[in-house]
Design a protein around this motif. Sequence first.
Motif, PDB file in Angstrom:
ATOM      1  N   GLN A   1       0.472  -0.583  -0.084  1.00 40.67           N
ATOM      2  CA  GLN A   1      -0.045  -0.627   0.166  1.00 40.67           C
ATOM      3  C   GLN A   1       0.980   1.303  -0.389  1.00 40.67           C
ATOM      4  OE1 GLN A   1      -3.077   0.430  -0.786  1.00 40.67           O
ATOM      5  NE2 GLN A   1      -3.008   2.863  -0.364  1.00 40.67           N
ATOM      6  N   CYS A   2       2.601   1.338   1.214  1.00 39.44           N
ATOM      7  CA  CYS A   2       2.625   1.896   0.897  1.00 39.44           C
ATOM      8  C   CYS A   2       4.010   2.817  -0.810  1.00 39.44           C
ATOM      9  CB  CYS A   2       3.772   2.114   1.422  1.00 39.44           C
ATOM     10  SG  CYS A   2       3.502   2.085   3.448  1.00 39.44           S
ATOM     11  N   ILE A   3       3.682   1.785  -1.921  1.00 41.25           N
ATOM     12  CA  ILE A   3       4.642   1.750  -3.418  1.00 41.25           C
ATOM     13  C   ILE A   3       4.263   3.394  -3.330  1.00 41.25           C
ATOM     14  CG2 ILE A   3       4.853   1.000  -5.276  1.00 41.25           C
ATOM     15  CD1 ILE A   3       4.939  -1.828  -3.901  1.00 41.25           C
ATOM     16  N   PRO A   4       2.694   3.664  -3.864  1.00 41.75           N
ATOM     17  CA  PRO A   4       2.033   4.849  -4.227  1.00 41.75           C
ATOM     18  C   PRO A   4       3.298   5.413  -3.709  1.00 41.75           C
ATOM     19  CG  PRO A   4       0.462   3.393  -4.309  1.00 41.75           C
ATOM     20  CD  PRO A   4       1.597   3.011  -3.662  1.00 41.75           C
ATOM     21  N   TYR A   5       2.803   5.904  -2.359  1.00 40.20           N
ATOM     22  CA  TYR A   5       4.034   7.192  -1.806  1.00 40.20           C
ATOM     23  C   TYR A   5       5.124   7.202  -1.534  1.00 40.20           C
ATOM     24  CZ  TYR A   5      -2.052   7.185  -1.270  1.00 40.20           C
ATOM     25  OH  TYR A   5      -2.715   6.590  -2.305  1.00 40.20           O
ATOM     26  N   THR A   6       5.526   6.216  -1.834  1.00 45.67           N
ATOM     27  CA  THR A   6       7.513   6.012  -1.238  1.00 45.67           C
ATOM     28  C   THR A   6       7.523   5.391  -1.645  1.00 45.67           C
ATOM     29  OG1 THR A   6       7.198   4.378   0.430  1.00 45.67           O
ATOM     30  CG2 THR A   6       6.492   6.048   1.824  1.00 45.67           C
ATOM     31  N   GLY A   7       7.659   5.021  -3.227  1.00 42.84           N
ATOM     32  CA  GLY A   7       8.526   4.318  -3.689  1.00 42.84           C
ATOM     33  C   GLY A   7       8.884   2.642  -3.611  1.00 42.84           C
ATOM     34  N   PHE A   8       8.964   2.063  -5.075  1.00 36.10           N
ATOM     35  CA  PHE A   8       9.489   0.739  -4.723  1.00 36.10           C
ATOM     36  C   PHE A   8      11.185   0.535  -3.934  1.00 36.10           C
ATOM     37  CE2 PHE A   8       6.623   0.112  -8.145  1.00 36.10           C
ATOM     38  CZ  PHE A   8       6.546  -0.593  -7.967  1.00 36.10           C
ATOM     39  N   PRO A   9      12.424   0.920  -4.179  1.00 34.28           N
ATOM     40  CA  PRO A   9      12.705   0.820  -2.982  1.00 34.28           C
ATOM     41  C   PRO A   9      12.807   0.997  -1.510  1.00 34.28           C
ATOM     42  CG  PRO A   9      13.470   2.282  -4.837  1.00 34.28           C
ATOM     43  CD  PRO A   9      11.908   2.783  -4.892  1.00 34.28           C
ATOM     44  N   ARG A  10      11.402   1.999  -0.566  1.00 33.56           N
ATOM     45  CA  ARG A  10      12.055   1.853   0.583  1.00 33.56           C
ATOM     46  C   ARG A  10      11.500   0.212   1.155  1.00 33.56           C
ATOM     47  NH1 ARG A  10      11.535   7.792   2.064  1.00 33.56           N
ATOM     48  NH2 ARG A  10      13.563   7.955   2.698  1.00 33.56           N
ATOM     49  N   ALA A  11       9.517   0.254  -0.656  1.00 32.06           N
ATOM     50  CA  ALA A  11       9.101  -1.139   0.066  1.00 32.06           C
ATOM     51  C   ALA A  11       9.849  -2.651  -0.133  1.00 32.06           C
ATOM     52  CB  ALA A  11       8.035  -0.884  -1.127  1.00 32.06           C
ATOM     53  N   LEU A  12      10.821  -2.236  -0.858  1.00 28.81           N
ATOM     54  CA  LEU A  12      11.640  -3.404  -1.304  1.00 28.81           C
ATOM     55  C   LEU A  12      12.225  -3.497   0.051  1.00 28.81           C
ATOM     56  CD1 LEU A  12      12.523  -3.364  -4.637  1.00 28.81           C
ATOM     57  CD2 LEU A  12      11.543  -4.924  -4.093  1.00 28.81           C
ATOM     58  N   ASN A  13      12.743  -2.698   0.589  1.00 26.97           N
ATOM     59  CA  ASN A  13      14.121  -2.280   1.833  1.00 26.97           C
ATOM     60  C   ASN A  13      12.814  -3.199   2.815  1.00 26.97           C
ATOM     61  OD1 ASN A  13      15.574  -1.651   1.028  1.00 26.97           O
ATOM     62  ND2 ASN A  13      15.639   0.300   1.588  1.00 26.97           N
ATOM     63  N   ALA A  14      11.421  -2.790   2.976  1.00 30.45           N
ATOM     64  CA  ALA A  14      10.621  -3.836   4.004  1.00 30.45           C
ATOM     65  C   ALA A  14      10.301  -4.735   3.777  1.00 30.45           C
ATOM     66  CB  ALA A  14       9.288  -2.435   4.375  1.00 30.45           C
ATOM     67  N   ILE A  15       9.683  -5.603   2.346  1.00 35.39           N
ATOM     68  CA  ILE A  15       9.326  -6.519   1.942  1.00 35.39           C
ATOM     69  C   ILE A  15      10.740  -7.882   2.533  1.00 35.39           C
ATOM     70  CG2 ILE A  15       9.197  -8.282  -0.146  1.00 35.39           C
ATOM     71  CD1 ILE A  15       6.300  -6.445   1.364  1.00 35.39           C
ATOM     72  N   PHE A  16      11.697  -7.220   2.228  1.00 29.30           N
ATOM     73  CA  PHE A  16      12.837  -8.406   2.648  1.00 29.30           C
ATOM     74  C   PHE A  16      13.678  -8.175   3.417  1.00 29.30           C
ATOM     75  CE2 PHE A  16      14.307  -7.096  -2.276  1.00 29.30           C
ATOM     76  CZ  PHE A  16      13.759  -8.745  -2.461  1.00 29.30           C
ATOM     77  N   LEU A  17      13.352  -7.742   4.342  1.00 27.76           N
ATOM     78  CA  LEU A  17      13.340  -7.396   5.986  1.00 27.76           C
ATOM     79  C   LEU A  17      12.257  -8.190   6.694  1.00 27.76           C
ATOM     80  CD1 LEU A  17      14.991  -6.365   8.126  1.00 27.76           C
ATOM     81  CD2 LEU A  17      13.560  -4.151   7.664  1.00 27.76           C
ATOM     82  N   ALA A  18      10.566  -8.087   6.128  1.00 25.39           N
ATOM     83  CA  ALA A  18       9.885  -9.282   6.597  1.00 25.39           C
ATOM     84  C   ALA A  18       9.910 -10.155   5.938  1.00 25.39           C
ATOM     85  CB  ALA A  18       8.336  -8.845   6.194  1.00 25.39           C
ATOM     86  N   LYS A  19      10.752 -10.885   4.885  1.00 22.43           N
ATOM     87  CA  LYS A  19      11.018 -11.737   4.563  1.00 22.43           C
ATOM     88  C   LYS A  19      11.767 -12.784   5.993  1.00 22.43           C
ATOM     89  CE  LYS A  19      12.281 -14.869   0.557  1.00 22.43           C
ATOM     90  NZ  LYS A  19      13.097 -14.489  -0.467  1.00 22.43           N
ATOM     91  N   LYS A  20      13.285 -12.195   5.912  1.00 27.38           N
ATOM     92  CA  LYS A  20      14.021 -12.283   7.403  1.00 27.38           C
ATOM     93  C   LYS A  20      13.603 -12.691   8.469  1.00 27.38           C
ATOM     94  CE  LYS A  20      17.610  -9.994   9.630  1.00 27.38           C
ATOM     95  NZ  LYS A  20      18.744  -9.147   9.495  1.00 27.38           N
ATOM     96  N   VAL A  21      12.631 -12.329   8.765  1.00 23.53           N
ATOM     97  CA  VAL A  21      11.809 -11.970  10.220  1.00 23.53           C
ATOM     98  C   VAL A  21      11.149 -13.024  10.118  1.00 23.53           C
ATOM     99  CG1 VAL A  21      10.180 -11.268  11.837  1.00 23.53           C
ATOM    100  CG2 VAL A  21      12.127  -9.497  11.134  1.00 23.53           C
ATOM    101  N   PHE A  22      10.007 -13.377   9.033  1.00 22.47           N
ATOM    102  CA  PHE A  22       9.470 -14.095   8.438  1.00 22.47           C
ATOM    103  C   PHE A  22       9.871 -15.193   8.896  1.00 22.47           C
ATOM    104  CE2 PHE A  22       5.773 -11.645   6.170  1.00 22.47           C
ATOM    105  CZ  PHE A  22       5.619 -10.622   7.137  1.00 22.47           C
ATOM    106  N   ALA A  23      10.910 -15.553   8.327  1.00 24.52           N
ATOM    107  CA  ALA A  23      11.921 -16.931   8.071  1.00 24.52           C
ATOM    108  C   ALA A  23      12.191 -17.356   9.857  1.00 24.52           C
ATOM    109  CB  ALA A  23      12.956 -17.153   6.795  1.00 24.52           C
ATOM    110  N   ARG A  24      13.256 -16.015  10.515  1.00 26.99           N
ATOM    111  CA  ARG A  24      13.764 -16.513  11.459  1.00 26.99           C
ATOM    112  C   ARG A  24      12.328 -16.935  12.653  1.00 26.99           C
ATOM    113  NH1 ARG A  24      16.690 -12.165  12.158  1.00 26.99           N
ATOM    114  NH2 ARG A  24      14.731 -10.705  13.192  1.00 26.99           N
TER     115      ARG A  24
END
Length: 158
Positions: free
Chosen positions: A99-122
């Motif tokens: 939902q944040c992509i249109p307001y903040t852009g892909f790079p910040r959303a990607l950073n959050a998604i990859f961080l979430a992926k790491k947390v979910f895996a852990r």
Amino acid sequence: MDESRFDRGMKKLLEVDGEGGERVMQSLKDIAPDLATFIVEFAFGDIYSRKGLSLRERELITTSSLLTAGGCEPQLEVHINGALNVGISPEELVEAFLQCIPYTGFPRALNAIFLAKKVFARRGLHIQATAERGNSRPNSEGCRNAPVDGETPLCSAP
């Protein structure tokens, strides 16, 4: 006797962030103990303890705000864990980040998604990744021909 701001804040911090919050507070003791106190008393004792929003809502806002600010990945990681601790599902977090992509852009959303992926895996969490496609996307002429959620079509095309 009324609970102190610090005691109220520590209770809320532990409820939301658990061990992660405690680690952050401990890491500040030898360099900036007042910062730890400010975080506990103000952020958690005053703000998180307010009525009007649930902890789920507060953590959804917090994670989205940290994504939007950018450069806050260590804090975002703590709050992704906190969001999961208060009942936000991995799917809801991913959707909030999208939902944040249109307001903040892909790079910040990607950073959050990859961080979430790491947390979910852990944490041993898995989500079913889906790509939402279909009638809600405009066709090549920019029209949406099929009704979406009971709407009438936006244009008529053969």
